[in-house]
Structures are given as C-alpha cells and as structure tokens.
Design a protein around this motif. Sequence first.
Motif, short mmCIF file in Angstrom:
data_model
loop_
_atom_site.label_atom_id
_atom_site.label_comp_id
_atom_site.label_asym_id
_atom_site.label_seq_id
_atom_site.Cartn_x
_atom_site.Cartn_y
_atom_site.Cartn_z
N TYR A 43 -13.32 20.42 -2.97
CA TYR A 43 -14.24 19.35 -2.62
C TYR A 43 -15.53 19.91 -2.04
O TYR A 43 -15.52 20.72 -1.12
CB TYR A 43 -13.59 18.40 -1.61
N ASP A 44 -16.64 19.47 -2.61
CA ASP A 44 -17.97 19.78 -2.08
C ASP A 44 -18.42 18.55 -1.30
O ASP A 44 -18.65 17.48 -1.87
CB ASP A 44 -18.94 20.09 -3.22
N CYS A 45 -18.52 18.71 0.01
CA CYS A 45 -18.78 17.56 0.88
C CYS A 45 -20.20 17.56 1.43
O CYS A 45 -20.72 18.59 1.89
CB CYS A 45 -17.79 17.57 2.05
N VAL A 46 -20.81 16.40 1.39
CA VAL A 46 -22.13 16.19 1.99
C VAL A 46 -21.88 15.45 3.30
O VAL A 46 -21.46 14.28 3.31
CB VAL A 46 -23.04 15.36 1.07
N THR A 47 -22.11 16.13 4.41
CA THR A 47 -21.82 15.57 5.73
C THR A 47 -23.10 15.37 6.53
O THR A 47 -24.16 15.90 6.17
CB THR A 47 -20.88 16.51 6.52
N PRO A 48 -23.04 14.62 7.63
CA PRO A 48 -24.24 14.40 8.47
C PRO A 48 -24.78 15.69 9.06
O PRO A 48 -25.95 15.73 9.49
CB PRO A 48 -23.73 13.45 9.56
N ILE A 49 -23.98 16.74 9.11
CA ILE A 49 -24.45 18.00 9.72
C ILE A 49 -24.59 19.11 8.69
O ILE A 49 -24.70 20.28 9.05
CB ILE A 49 -23.48 18.45 10.83
N GLY A 50 -24.60 18.75 7.40
CA GLY A 50 -24.77 19.76 6.37
C GLY A 50 -23.67 19.73 5.33
O GLY A 50 -22.72 18.95 5.43
N ASN A 51 -23.83 20.59 4.33
CA ASN A 51 -22.87 20.63 3.22
C ASN A 51 -21.73 21.60 3.52
O ASN A 51 -21.95 22.68 4.07
CB ASN A 51 -23.58 21.04 1.93
N LYS A 52 -20.52 21.20 3.14
CA LYS A 52 -19.34 22.03 3.33
C LYS A 52 -18.44 21.93 2.10
O LYS A 52 -18.50 20.95 1.36
CB LYS A 52 -18.55 21.60 4.57
N SER A 53 -17.63 22.97 1.89
CA SER A 53 -16.68 22.97 0.77
C SER A 53 -15.31 23.39 1.27
O SER A 53 -15.19 24.21 2.19
CB SER A 53 -17.15 23.93 -0.33
N ALA A 54 -14.29 22.82 0.68
CA ALA A 54 -12.92 23.17 1.04
C ALA A 54 -12.00 22.79 -0.12
O ALA A 54 -12.30 21.87 -0.89
CB ALA A 54 -12.48 22.46 2.32
N VAL A 55 -10.89 23.52 -0.23
CA VAL A 55 -9.91 23.23 -1.28
C VAL A 55 -8.68 22.58 -0.65
O VAL A 55 -8.16 23.07 0.36
CB VAL A 55 -9.49 24.52 -2.03
N SER A 56 -8.25 21.49 -1.22
CA SER A 56 -7.04 20.82 -0.73
C SER A 56 -6.09 20.58 -1.89
O SER A 56 -6.49 20.04 -2.92
CB SER A 56 -7.38 19.47 -0.08
N PRO A 57 -4.82 20.99 -1.76
CA PRO A 57 -3.81 20.63 -2.77
C PRO A 57 -3.57 19.12 -2.70
O PRO A 57 -3.40 18.55 -1.63
CB PRO A 57 -2.57 21.42 -2.34
N ILE A 58 -3.60 18.48 -3.86
CA ILE A 58 -3.47 17.02 -3.92
C ILE A 58 -2.44 16.64 -4.95
O ILE A 58 -2.37 17.24 -6.03
CB ILE A 58 -4.83 16.37 -4.27
N ASP A 59 -1.64 15.64 -4.64
CA ASP A 59 -0.77 15.07 -5.66
C ASP A 59 -0.93 13.56 -5.70
O ASP A 59 -1.33 12.93 -4.71
CB ASP A 59 0.70 15.46 -5.44
N ILE A 60 -0.66 13.02 -6.88
CA ILE A 60 -0.74 11.58 -7.08
C ILE A 60 0.59 11.12 -7.63
O ILE A 60 1.09 11.69 -8.61
CB ILE A 60 -1.87 11.20 -8.06
N THR A 61 1.18 10.11 -7.04
CA THR A 61 2.44 9.58 -7.53
C THR A 61 2.29 8.10 -7.87
O THR A 61 1.34 7.44 -7.42
CB THR A 61 3.56 9.74 -6.48
N ALA A 62 3.21 7.60 -8.68
CA ALA A 62 3.15 6.20 -9.09
C ALA A 62 4.54 5.58 -9.01
O ALA A 62 5.54 6.22 -9.33
CB ALA A 62 2.63 6.09 -10.52
N SER A 63 4.59 4.35 -8.57
CA SER A 63 5.85 3.60 -8.55
C SER A 63 5.60 2.24 -9.18
O SER A 63 4.60 1.58 -8.89
CB SER A 63 6.38 3.45 -7.12
N LYS A 64 6.51 1.84 -10.08
CA LYS A 64 6.34 0.60 -10.84
C LYS A 64 6.56 -0.61 -9.95
O LYS A 64 7.49 -0.66 -9.15
CB LYS A 64 7.35 0.60 -12.00
N SER A 65 5.71 -1.61 -10.12
CA SER A 65 5.85 -2.86 -9.39
C SER A 65 5.40 -4.00 -10.30
O SER A 65 4.21 -4.25 -10.45
CB SER A 65 5.00 -2.84 -8.11
N GLY A 66 6.36 -4.63 -10.96
CA GLY A 66 6.02 -5.66 -11.93
C GLY A 66 5.28 -5.06 -13.11
O GLY A 66 5.72 -4.08 -13.71
N SER A 67 4.12 -5.61 -13.43
CA SER A 67 3.32 -5.09 -14.54
C SER A 67 2.30 -4.06 -14.08
O SER A 67 1.48 -3.60 -14.86
CB SER A 67 2.59 -6.25 -15.25
N SER A 68 2.34 -3.70 -12.79
CA SER A 68 1.38 -2.76 -12.22
C SER A 68 2.10 -1.54 -11.64
O SER A 68 3.33 -1.46 -11.64
CB SER A 68 0.54 -3.44 -11.14
#
Length: 239
Positions: A43-68
Amino acid sequence: MSHSRRRKYGVIARAGVPALVLALAAVAVAAPAANAVVVGVKYDCVTPIGNKSAVSPIDITASKSGSSYKLVMSFHKGVSSSPAELGKGAVNPSALIVLGGADSGTVKVVGAPNAAAIPANTPIKINDLSGTYTPKSSGKVTFTAGVLTIKALGTTTTCTPGNSPGPSLSLDVTASGTSSTTSSSASGSSGSSSSTSSGGNSALPQTGPADDAIALGVFGGTLLLLGAGGALWLTRRHI
C-alpha cells in the motif's frame, strides 16, 4: 441369540456400511470449499504528514447468505501510523474490493472503529472489513484488494495498492434469479486464499451451498441407517 441370528444381523449390518460410506463421500464431493488465499499487498499511503508505504498480507473470504455473499477483508499487518496517540474509536477504516472475471465494479467493505487507544508512531491495526456482494452476472468472479481509506481525528489517509496484487478470492456464482451457485478457491500464493478462503478468510472461512449439501448428505445417511434398522427389525421378527 443363536449363532444363525447373529450371522444374519452381521450380514445386514455389513451390507449397510458401504452405502453409508458412499453417501458421506458424495457429501464431501458435493460440498464446495471457499478458502482464502493470503496475498501481500503493497500500500502506498498519502497521509496528512507525508507519503508512506507498507506491505500487509491480506485475505478475503466469502460466506453465502441467500442470493448474496458476505465478504470479509482481513489485514494481517498495519499499513500506516500516527505521530499522535489515537484514542478509542478514533480510527474508521473502509476499503474497496475490486471485482473481475464475469463481474465488474467494486464492493465497499467497512470496519469497526478501534476498540483501544493506539499509541503514537505505532502501526494502525485495521479491524476486519465486511460488506455484501450480490452477483450481477453468472460465472467465475475474482475479488482483489483495492483502495484503503482510514479516517482519524478529522483527517483522511488514502492507501492505494502499488504492486498490482492478484485476487485473494474467486467464486463461481450465479446471478440472482437463476439457478445454483458454487464457490472455488482462487489460485495464487501469499506474499488471501480464500479464497483459502479463495483466509479464511477466509475462509471464508463456510456457508450456503456447502451447508445445504452437508444437510442433504446427513439426511441421506440418516435414511440409510433407518433402512438398515428396519431390515434388522424385520429380519428379527421373521426368525
């Protein structure tokens, strides 16, 4: 009980076991798995005190609920910090999940404010973000981490993925109003899934069609056991 009776009961019981095993095996095959694949997002972040970068491991999961589907985006590492302490409830995170494949657009996911104060110059831990996805098209859809927004103390920090991360999740879906929906894990490795969870996820990780298939399998197994019990009872009555 005579030897002949015990022998007949044993034969009937053994005859019912293969059928039950086959029924349970069918449940395992029919139940789709939604697994989260952890993906390293820079992630390349634009913050109030300047630009910063950091790497974060991310996962996305899904669970069924009706038609969504309920989507959950999890951050395994903070991506920004503040020069001043952030009090309880000061941090309000949200993000976009980018759709690909058979569907397009984005899904907004939102997280709860921080439950405890965050000391100055400490990485901001992002709580799990969640949102709802309703398929607009049928086919395989991918889910990839998009822009992260952090609002705190009247300021806004915007973090954009700078390493073109791959999808954390893929699902084989059917648009609302048509037939069944199944899910499958996205390919890839970390650097979210689930899609295993496409974690995990998600882990997503599970729900929906898998629950229905398991319920049907258990019901089928129950019928088989009842059938075997009936055969034993009838055999005993006729002996």
